[in-house]
Design a protein around this motif. Structure first.
Motif, PDB file in Angstrom:
ATOM      1  N   PHE A 174       0.868  -1.184   0.000  1.00 10.97           N
ATOM      2  CA  PHE A 174       0.000   0.000   0.000  1.00 10.97           C
ATOM      3  C   PHE A 174       0.898   1.225   0.000  1.00 10.97           C
ATOM      4  O   PHE A 174       1.027   1.928   0.985  1.00 10.97           O
ATOM      5  CB  PHE A 174      -0.909  -0.008   1.237  1.00 10.97           C
ATOM      6  N   GLY A 175       1.576   1.491  -1.109  1.00 13.42           N
ATOM      7  CA  GLY A 175       2.585   2.531  -1.133  1.00 13.42           C
ATOM      8  C   GLY A 175       2.361   3.533  -2.231  1.00 13.42           C
ATOM      9  O   GLY A 175       1.335   3.546  -2.909  1.00 13.42           O
ATOM     10  N   THR A 176       3.359   4.396  -2.416  1.00 17.51           N
ATOM     11  CA  THR A 176       3.245   5.482  -3.389  1.00 17.51           C
ATOM     12  C   THR A 176       3.155   4.951  -4.817  1.00 17.51           C
ATOM     13  O   THR A 176       2.640   5.636  -5.700  1.00 17.51           O
ATOM     14  CB  THR A 176       4.455   6.422  -3.267  1.00 17.51           C
ATOM     15  N   THR A 177       3.635   3.730  -5.062  1.00 17.36           N
ATOM     16  CA  THR A 177       3.505   3.128  -6.395  1.00 17.36           C
ATOM     17  C   THR A 177       2.043   3.024  -6.800  1.00 17.36           C
ATOM     18  O   THR A 177       1.693   3.130  -7.982  1.00 17.36           O
ATOM     19  CB  THR A 177       4.139   1.731  -6.424  1.00 17.36           C
ATOM     20  N   TYR A 178       1.176   2.869  -5.835  1.00 19.39           N
ATOM     21  CA  TYR A 178      -0.249   2.711  -6.108  1.00 19.39           C
ATOM     22  C   TYR A 178      -1.018   4.026  -5.917  1.00 19.39           C
ATOM     23  O   TYR A 178      -2.241   4.025  -5.830  1.00 19.39           O
ATOM     24  CB  TYR A 178      -0.835   1.617  -5.207  1.00 19.39           C
ATOM     25  N   GLY A 179      -0.291   5.140  -5.864  1.00 19.78           N
ATOM     26  CA  GLY A 179      -0.933   6.442  -5.865  1.00 19.78           C
ATOM     27  C   GLY A 179      -1.384   6.944  -4.514  1.00 19.78           C
ATOM     28  O   GLY A 179      -2.271   7.794  -4.427  1.00 19.78           O
ATOM     29  N   THR A 180      -0.796   6.451  -3.445  1.00 14.13           N
ATOM     30  CA  THR A 180      -1.164   6.939  -2.123  1.00 14.13           C
ATOM     31  C   THR A 180       0.083   7.373  -1.366  1.00 14.13           C
ATOM     32  O   THR A 180       1.207   7.110  -1.779  1.00 14.13           O
ATOM     33  CB  THR A 180      -1.931   5.876  -1.325  1.00 14.13           C
ATOM     34  N   TYR A 181      -0.100   8.059  -0.270  1.00 17.55           N
ATOM     35  CA  TYR A 181       1.003   8.557   0.524  1.00 17.55           C
ATOM     36  C   TYR A 181       0.507   8.839   1.938  1.00 17.55           C
ATOM     37  O   TYR A 181      -0.708   8.859   2.176  1.00 17.55           O
ATOM     38  CB  TYR A 181       1.606   9.830  -0.088  1.00 17.55           C
ATOM     39  N   ASP A 182       1.438   9.057   2.857  1.00 14.60           N
ATOM     40  CA  ASP A 182       1.042   9.359   4.234  1.00 14.60           C
ATOM     41  C   ASP A 182       0.138  10.596   4.258  1.00 14.60           C
ATOM     42  O   ASP A 182       0.452  11.619   3.646  1.00 14.60           O
ATOM     43  CB  ASP A 182       2.277   9.617   5.099  1.00 14.60           C
ATOM     44  N   THR A 183      -0.973  10.487   4.964  1.00 10.39           N
ATOM     45  CA  THR A 183      -1.948  11.570   5.025  1.00 10.39           C
ATOM     46  C   THR A 183      -2.345  11.826   6.467  1.00 10.39           C
ATOM     47  O   THR A 183      -2.702  10.887   7.194  1.00 10.39           O
ATOM     48  CB  THR A 183      -3.216  11.216   4.223  1.00 10.39           C
ATOM     49  N   THR A 184      -2.276  13.065   6.886  1.00 10.62           N
ATOM     50  CA  THR A 184      -2.772  13.458   8.199  1.00 10.62           C
ATOM     51  C   THR A 184      -4.290  13.387   8.212  1.00 10.62           C
ATOM     52  O   THR A 184      -4.948  13.867   7.289  1.00 10.62           O
ATOM     53  CB  THR A 184      -2.318  14.887   8.534  1.00 10.62           C
ATOM     54  N   GLY A 185      -4.864  12.801   9.245  1.00  6.45           N
ATOM     55  CA  GLY A 185      -6.315  12.730   9.364  1.00  6.45           C
ATOM     56  C   GLY A 185      -6.902  14.080   9.766  1.00  6.45           C
ATOM     57  O   GLY A 185      -6.349  14.777  10.615  1.00  6.45           O
ATOM     58  N   VAL A 186      -7.996  14.449   9.134  1.00 10.02           N
ATOM     59  CA  VAL A 186      -8.660  15.723   9.406  1.00 10.02           C
ATOM     60  C   VAL A 186     -10.142  15.487   9.620  1.00 10.02           C
ATOM     61  O   VAL A 186     -10.786  14.759   8.859  1.00 10.02           O
ATOM     62  CB  VAL A 186      -8.474  16.719   8.242  1.00 10.02           C
ATOM     63  N   SER A 187     -10.682  16.102  10.648  1.00  3.01           N
ATOM     64  CA  SER A 187     -12.115  16.082  10.901  1.00  3.01           C
ATOM     65  C   SER A 187     -12.539  17.494  11.279  1.00  3.01           C
ATOM     66  O   SER A 187     -11.952  18.097  12.187  1.00  3.01           O
ATOM     67  CB  SER A 187     -12.447  15.108  12.036  1.00  3.01           C
ATOM     68  N   GLU A 188     -13.542  18.034  10.573  1.00  2.00           N
ATOM     69  CA  GLU A 188     -13.936  19.428  10.814  1.00  2.00           C
ATOM     70  C   GLU A 188     -15.449  19.563  10.692  1.00  2.00           C
ATOM     71  O   GLU A 188     -16.055  19.107   9.733  1.00  2.00           O
ATOM     72  CB  GLU A 188     -13.249  20.347   9.799  1.00  2.00           C
ATOM     73  N   LEU A 189     -16.033  20.224  11.668  1.00  2.00           N
ATOM     74  CA  LEU A 189     -17.464  20.530  11.670  1.00  2.00           C
ATOM     75  C   LEU A 189     -17.633  22.047  11.606  1.00  2.00           C
ATOM     76  O   LEU A 189     -17.043  22.771  12.406  1.00  2.00           O
ATOM     77  CB  LEU A 189     -18.137  19.980  12.925  1.00  2.00           C
ATOM     78  N   THR A 190     -18.441  22.504  10.656  1.00  2.00           N
ATOM     79  CA  THR A 190     -18.693  23.933  10.477  1.00  2.00           C
ATOM     80  C   THR A 190     -20.188  24.189  10.535  1.00  2.00           C
ATOM     81  O   THR A 190     -20.968  23.500   9.864  1.00  2.00           O
ATOM     82  CB  THR A 190     -18.147  24.426   9.124  1.00  2.00           C
ATOM     83  N   VAL A 191     -20.583  25.162  11.330  1.00  2.00           N
ATOM     84  CA  VAL A 191     -21.983  25.582  11.431  1.00  2.00           C
ATOM     85  C   VAL A 191     -22.058  27.049  11.037  1.00  2.00           C
ATOM     86  O   VAL A 191     -21.264  27.874  11.512  1.00  2.00           O
ATOM     87  CB  VAL A 191     -22.526  25.384  12.863  1.00  2.00           C
ATOM     88  N   ALA A 192     -23.008  27.382  10.139  1.00  2.00           N
ATOM     89  CA  ALA A 192     -23.121  28.748   9.640  1.00  2.00           C
ATOM     90  C   ALA A 192     -24.557  29.245   9.782  1.00  2.00           C
ATOM     91  O   ALA A 192     -25.520  28.478   9.630  1.00  2.00           O
ATOM     92  CB  ALA A 192     -22.687  28.825   8.179  1.00  2.00           C
ATOM     93  N   TYR A 193     -24.683  30.539  10.065  1.00  2.00           N
ATOM     94  CA  TYR A 193     -25.978  31.209  10.067  1.00  2.00           C
ATOM     95  C   TYR A 193     -25.856  32.456   9.200  1.00  2.00           C
ATOM     96  O   TYR A 193     -25.092  33.373   9.523  1.00  2.00           O
ATOM     97  CB  TYR A 193     -26.397  31.595  11.484  1.00  2.00           C
ATOM     98  N   VAL A 198     -27.026  39.367   9.100  1.00  2.00           N
ATOM     99  CA  VAL A 198     -26.219  38.603  10.054  1.00  2.00           C
ATOM    100  C   VAL A 198     -25.525  37.428   9.358  1.00  2.00           C
ATOM    101  O   VAL A 198     -26.176  36.639   8.657  1.00  2.00           O
ATOM    102  CB  VAL A 198     -27.079  38.067  11.213  1.00  2.00           C
ATOM    103  N   ASN A 199     -24.222  37.323   9.549  1.00  2.00           N
ATOM    104  CA  ASN A 199     -23.457  36.195   9.028  1.00  2.00           C
ATOM    105  C   ASN A 199     -22.516  35.705  10.126  1.00  2.00           C
ATOM    106  O   ASN A 199     -21.667  36.469  10.598  1.00  2.00           O
ATOM    107  CB  ASN A 199     -22.646  36.602   7.810  1.00  2.00           C
ATOM    108  N   VAL A 200     -22.667  34.443  10.518  1.00  2.00           N
ATOM    109  CA  VAL A 200     -21.845  33.860  11.575  1.00  2.00           C
ATOM    110  C   VAL A 200     -21.387  32.476  11.120  1.00  2.00           C
ATOM    111  O   VAL A 200     -22.201  31.682  10.636  1.00  2.00           O
ATOM    112  CB  VAL A 200     -22.617  33.734  12.908  1.00  2.00           C
ATOM    113  N   VAL A 201     -20.100  32.178  11.273  1.00  2.00           N
ATOM    114  CA  VAL A 201     -19.563  30.862  10.937  1.00  2.00           C
ATOM    115  C   VAL A 201     -18.671  30.389  12.078  1.00  2.00           C
ATOM    116  O   VAL A 201     -17.753  31.095  12.494  1.00  2.00           O
ATOM    117  CB  VAL A 201     -18.755  30.889   9.624  1.00  2.00           C
ATOM    118  N   LEU A 202     -18.941  29.176  12.576  1.00  2.00           N
ATOM    119  CA  LEU A 202     -18.137  28.555  13.619  1.00  2.00           C
ATOM    120  C   LEU A 202     -17.568  27.257  13.059  1.00  2.00           C
ATOM    121  O   LEU A 202     -18.313  26.382  12.609  1.00  2.00           O
ATOM    122  CB  LEU A 202     -18.979  28.265  14.856  1.00  2.00           C
TER     123      LEU A 202
END
Length: 355
Positions: A174-193, A198-202
């Motif tokens: 499972f290496g770069t030969t097959y088109g992948t590489y080490d990736t940092t995991g990201v999780s993000e939740l955004t709520v907007a009004y 009025v414009n608010v983004v958290l």
């Protein structure tokens, strides 16, 4: 399919902690970009959507080649499809997109101050858009991303953004030969009004680089609240952000940074005036290979001023000014500048055209 974009170029002068430079360059008020986008109606309320963005430097052809040359003029930042790229489906359920997608923290910071990411904003100086990097290397979009956007209910909406962590790129199966590489995991939740004036983004973002090849901290958390309120001719802005990250043994120190901005924009016919002031306090030292100078307990402050004169709906003359007193040492490369000055000033005069 729609072709659209923006071109920004003009004169800029900078005094970087005692190092001075001036000349014709780009992006004094906004990022120069070319965008291809489109939508196909699939019936039954279902649509297919795509977006392809390329940021570029209109003041040099070498900056757009992606050649990897070593001089500043030959930088790779303008290479083709270097910006947001995504494809997805939308309908009554909301929208799902896959690709390289702008994160919600970028939306929140853009909601909370009037200068975007250009001169006057303090972007990549004393606030960030990702939870592990120092401000000067802040990431505004991540590879291998998926984003779900909810429908809008009375101005209220939400987004969930995800990048799966990969720590197996060095394995033979499972290496770069097959088109992948080490990736940092990201999780993000955004709520907007967004409703009327009025414009608010958290946005709340977590990253996990544990056991990957990343040289950053193992884990980081970023909370960004941006808001603006339109009173008619005047719009008031506010931005608050906290960034925290773990320490790495023998590497990056623990990060604990808080940033606060207040801004205002006044529009009268063809004239637009902008101003803001902000500061960031470094509660913990963010020790990285490029930012070993940061000073715990100190504050860095920024003042931004701007003026636009609209020649038409799509073309404007602009002036921008930014002053940073970087006592906390958040702006990189301080060690390469002679003297002990903490002051950075930037001035930009130019033309911005959208199409």
């Amino acid at each position: 399919m729609t072709l659209s974009g923006l071109i920004d170029a003009g004169y800029q002068a900078i005094d970087y902690k005692g190092g001075k430079s001036a000349g014709i360059t780009n992006n004094g008020s906004a990022t120069s970009t070319i965008q291809l986008s489109g939508t196909e109606d699939l019936g039954g309320g279902l649509k297919a959507n795509f977006k392809l963005n390329s940021d570029f430097n209109p003041t040099t052809t070498k900056g757009n080649t992606g050649s990897g040359a070593t001089t500043a003029a030959d930088n790779t930042a303008g290479s083709w499809l270097n910006s947001e790229q995504r494809v997805g489906l939308s309908g009554n359920f909301g929208a799902v997109d896959f690709g390289v997608i702008n994160n919600g923290s970028l939306t929140a910071t853009g909601t909370g101050q009037p200068f975007g990411t250009a001169v006057g904003s303090g972007f990549r100086s004393i606030y960030t858009t990702d939870s592990l990097s120092a401000p000067t290397s802040s990431v505004v979009r991540f590879d291998n991303a998926v984003r779900y956007s909810s429908p809008v209910f009375n101005g209220l909406s939400a987004q969930y953004y995800y990048v799966g962590k990969n720590k197996n790129a060095t394995n033979a199966t499972f290496g770069t030969t097959y088109g992948t590489y080490d990736t940092t995991g990201v999780s993000e939740l955004t709520v907007a009004y967004n409703n009327g004036p009025v414009n608010v983004v958290l946005a709340y973002q977590e990253q996990n680089a544990l056991d990957t090849n990343a040289t950053l901290a193992a884990k980081g958390k970023l909370t960004t609240l941006g808001a603006n309120y339109n009173f008619g001719a005047v719009t008031a802005y506010g931005l608050y952000q906290t960034a925290k990250a773990d320490a790495i043994t023998g590497g990056q120190g623990a990060l604990d940074r808080s940033s606060t901005f207040l801004g205002v924009k006044y529009v009268n016919g063809a004239h637009s005036l902008m101003a803001q002031a902000g500061e960031a306090k470094l509660n913990g030292s963010n020790q990285t290979s490029t930012a070993t100078f940061q000073v715990e307990g100190q504050k860095s402050k920024v003042t931004g001023l701007g003026y636009d004169y609209a020649l038409s709906n799509r073309t404007s003359l602009y002036a921008r000014y930014e002053n940073i007193d970087d006592k906390a040492g958040m702006v990189s490369a301080r060690a390469t500048i002679d003297g002990t000055s903490t002051k950075i000033t930037r001035t930009a005069l130019g033309v911005r055209h959208t199409f």
